[in-house]
Scaffold this active site. Sequence first.
Site, short mmCIF file in Angstrom:
data_model
loop_
_atom_site.label_atom_id
_atom_site.label_comp_id
_atom_site.label_asym_id
_atom_site.label_seq_id
_atom_site.Cartn_x
_atom_site.Cartn_y
_atom_site.Cartn_z
N ASN A 91 0.83 -1.21 0.00
CA ASN A 91 0.00 0.00 0.00
C ASN A 91 0.87 1.26 0.00
O ASN A 91 0.53 2.27 -0.62
CB ASN A 91 -0.92 0.00 1.22
N GLU A 92 1.99 1.17 0.72
CA GLU A 92 2.95 2.26 0.74
C GLU A 92 3.47 2.53 -0.68
O GLU A 92 3.57 3.67 -1.12
CB GLU A 92 4.10 1.86 1.65
#
Length: 218
Positions: A91-92
């Site tokens: 997600n980062e």
Amino acid sequence: MASSSYASDSQNCHRWKYHVFLSFRGDDTCKTFTSHLYEGLKNRGIFTFQDDKRLEKGDSIPEELLKAIEESQVALVIFSKNYATSSWCLNELVKIMECKEVKKQIVIPVFYDVDPSEVRHQIKSFAEAFSKHESRYKDDGDGMQMVQGWRTALSAAANLSGWNVPGRIVSECIRELVDDVSSKLCKTSSSYLQDIVGIEHHEEATLAALSHKPRVID
């Protein structure tokens, strides 16, 4: 004309809170390559955000971390064998690639103990990780869409010009990587780095210590 250009550069520099954001899988590199890289950046006066207190127990990323990504001029993504096992890291990475497009953030992939093709095509350890992700979300349409977004972000990041660590002397790799990052910072940041007293001495001390460890092994 020159003064106008400088003013524009200065304004662009002021929108960044951090010079560098480090994205990494803590279990793989936090106490080895990433910690040495962080020290190398710090000793050059490069203000780096490293979330070394992350727990990664959940999938969602705290708002403060998303903001740190948005406020960083450069994102260094350290790909390691277990990077794709972490929903947090993936997600980062999606957020980082969004900032590359929207905010013109500079993204530099670093392949620590994997080949770029493994990341680009999600094979070997990355294939195993995605098999588990897809099994988890097989009955969740939104979840499968998120997984596809992870794949897209990985492929896009692996296609960028980056650094391969395997087979190299780590201290030399870090020195060159720090030089590369420094050269990409905006003018205000560069002049700031040059004005810091004692930077070269500290950098040489750090790299001298690293030179006694030609290979980093997890």
